[in-house]
Design a protein around this motif. Structure first.
Motif, PDB file in Angstrom:
ATOM      1  N   SER A 196      27.114 -17.762  -2.025  1.00  0.00           N
ATOM      2  CA  SER A 196      28.395 -18.783  -1.466  1.00  0.00           C
ATOM      3  C   SER A 196      28.345 -18.453  -0.027  1.00  0.00           C
ATOM      4  N   LEU A 197      28.463 -17.505   0.466  1.00  0.00           N
ATOM      5  CA  LEU A 197      28.780 -16.726   1.877  1.00  0.00           C
ATOM      6  C   LEU A 197      27.435 -16.825   2.742  1.00  0.00           C
ATOM      7  N   GLU A 198      26.639 -17.516   2.431  1.00  0.00           N
ATOM      8  CA  GLU A 198      25.249 -17.388   3.220  1.00  0.00           C
ATOM      9  C   GLU A 198      25.151 -17.907   4.460  1.00  0.00           C
ATOM     10  N   ASP A 199      26.150 -18.787   4.743  1.00  0.00           N
ATOM     11  CA  ASP A 199      26.241 -19.531   6.163  1.00  0.00           C
ATOM     12  C   ASP A 199      27.145 -18.846   6.905  1.00  0.00           C
ATOM     13  N   VAL A 200      27.724 -17.672   6.450  1.00  0.00           N
ATOM     14  CA  VAL A 200      28.694 -16.919   7.128  1.00  0.00           C
ATOM     15  C   VAL A 200      27.801 -15.788   8.065  1.00  0.00           C
ATOM     16  N   ALA A 201      28.155 -15.619   9.115  1.00  0.00           N
ATOM     17  CA  ALA A 201      27.351 -14.392  10.059  1.00  0.00           C
ATOM     18  C   ALA A 201      27.601 -13.192   9.443  1.00  0.00           C
TER      19      ALA A 201
END
Length: 439
Positions: A196-201
């Motif tokens: 779910s957090l894959e687009d977060v750096a």
């Protein structure tokens, strides 16, 4: 073959260790425990301090447990969830004695519940060189690219999930996934949320960065997960290596945990009646040049309509030995004197059954020091009742002080009158009230 040593806070025990184990344990557990050789060869005296949690040194594991109920340890975490939210983890901790897997399980379930409501997104100011114009031209940056028209230096607000809250959660989740011994179902939860957090750096964060996040109705549901994330980021260490050996630790400072818990709960109970300032910076004295000297930071300062009324210091341990409390009285006397207040409070955790004096009057100083104790051996509901009783006592105390001094925010009478009374006069109206300790 691995060995496990289980201790309670401030407990001392004798264990057989190799010289290497003793040396490594003393190094990794510095501040959490002391390791001293005994007369019998190969045996060492291990004494736990006020930190609770887990220490792992090669094949040796040390578990330090709190004196309070496991259920109430999770209560002290003060993450903003209802009591039933941590019941399973408190039960697991009571059985296996290892705090870290229980905290990670608690974090995994809280994170799953939080992100199930949708990943938080917000606008983030961005500066980037692009082939096509987006937003506004960054004039200063564009002029640095002399003679080059493409790419265009742009500045714009991007609606993205790559924001501080999500970066903080991702950093804690990545750290938790590195911990051995986490239950498979909890590891699966964490891995799902990493997707779910894959687009977060994958940006390194510091625990205190949470202080810069402003909570509103839009991100308030993130608070419990973020507080647990901070607990992991502050206290979990997995990178301590010396030679071929490895070590890890997850240790929670019970002094700080109790102080934060009491502060937050009293602030909640007294909202609308008293302002509660924590760790307020002030000074004890001035030097010969008139500059501030000897900085002080009282745990709590209670103010009514902008006027400071009471100062308090919070202590996790309550000892039945009066001599051991002398330094606490000296510290609070310094606070009351420096802040020009007639009274102060020592708020203790009643963990060993000892009850101190209710009120003492400081000779020749015109100061009263009250001692209150919060019992943490009961259920969470009983602990909440203790906090409410303490808050009510503070309210009544302030009301009595205001009536006695004819307090008014529009005049200087309060400061003048509160310093003109003798200790016996203050004690006279102090005796008209009951302390939570004596009830």
């Amino acid at each position: 073959m691995s060995a496990t040593i289980t201790l309670r806070e401030y407990e001392q025990a004798s264990h057989q260790l190799t010289e290497t184990q003793a040396r490594r344990l003393a190094y990794v557990g510095k501040g959490a425990l002391t390791v001293e050789p005994e007369a019998q060869h190969g045996y060492y005296s291990i004494t736990a301090q006020n930190l609770v949690g887990t220490l792992v040194v090669d094949d040796l594991q040390v578990l330090i447990r709190p004196k309070i109920r496991p259920e109430n340890l999770f209560l002290l975490l003060e993450v903003g969830l209802k009591q039933g939210a941590w019941r399973k983890e408190a039960f697991d901790y009571a059985i296996n004695s290892n705090l870290l897997p229980s905290v990670i399980a608690f974090y995994a379930r809280t994170l799953e519940t939080t992100l199930a409501r949708g990943l938080l997104r917000s606008y983030r100011y961005t500066r980037e060189n692009l082939v096509a114009l987006r937003g506004r031209i960054d004039i200063a940056e564009q002029f640095r690219q002399t003679g080059i028209r493409v790419p265009v230096a742009c500045q714009f607000d991007e609606y993205t999930s790559d924001i501080a809250e999500n970066r903080y959660l991702k950093a804690a989740t990545r750290l938790a996934l590195r911990v051995p011994g986490v239950a498979p179902q909890d590891r699966q939860r964490l891995l799902r949320e990493m997707v779910s957090l894959e687009d977060v750096a994958n940006t390194p964060v510091q625990p205190n960065e949470l202080n810069r996040i402003e909570f509103t109705r839009l991100n308030a549901h993130y608070q419990p997960a973020l507080r647990l994330a901070r607990l992991l980021l502050e206290n979990l260490t997995l990178a301590d290596q010396r030679g071929t050996g490895t070590a890890s630790s997850f240790l929670v400072d019970m002094n700080q945990l109790f102080e934060d818990f009491v502060t937050q709960r009293l602030r909640r109970e007294l909202r609308g009646y008293l302002d509660v300032a924590s760790q307020k910076k002030d000074h004890l004295a001035t030097d010969t040049a008139g500059k501030q000297a000897v900085p002080i930071r009282p745990d709590l300062v209670f103010a009514k309509q902008g006027q400071e009324m009471l100062v308090a210091d919070i202590k996790y341990k309550l000892t039945s030995d009066a001599q051991a409390r002398n330094s606490d009285y000296y510290q609070l006397l310094a606070y009351t004197t420096a802040l020009n207040l007639p009274e102060g409070m020592l708020i203790y955790c009643m963990a060993d059954g000892g009850e101190p004096e209710r009120t003492v009057s400081v000779r020749h100083a015109g100061k009263l020091i009250h001692t209150l104790a919060i019992q943490l051996s009961g259920s969470p509901a009983e602990v909440a009742a203790e906090i409410t009783k303490t808050a009510n006592w503070i309210k009544q105390r302030v009301q009595t002080m205001m009536a006695h001094t004819k307090f008014s925010t529009n005049s200087s009478n309060w400061r003048r009158l509160r310093t003109s009374n003798t200790p016996s006069q203050w004690l006279a109206y102090s005796d008209t009230m009951e302390s939570p300790v004596s009830q």
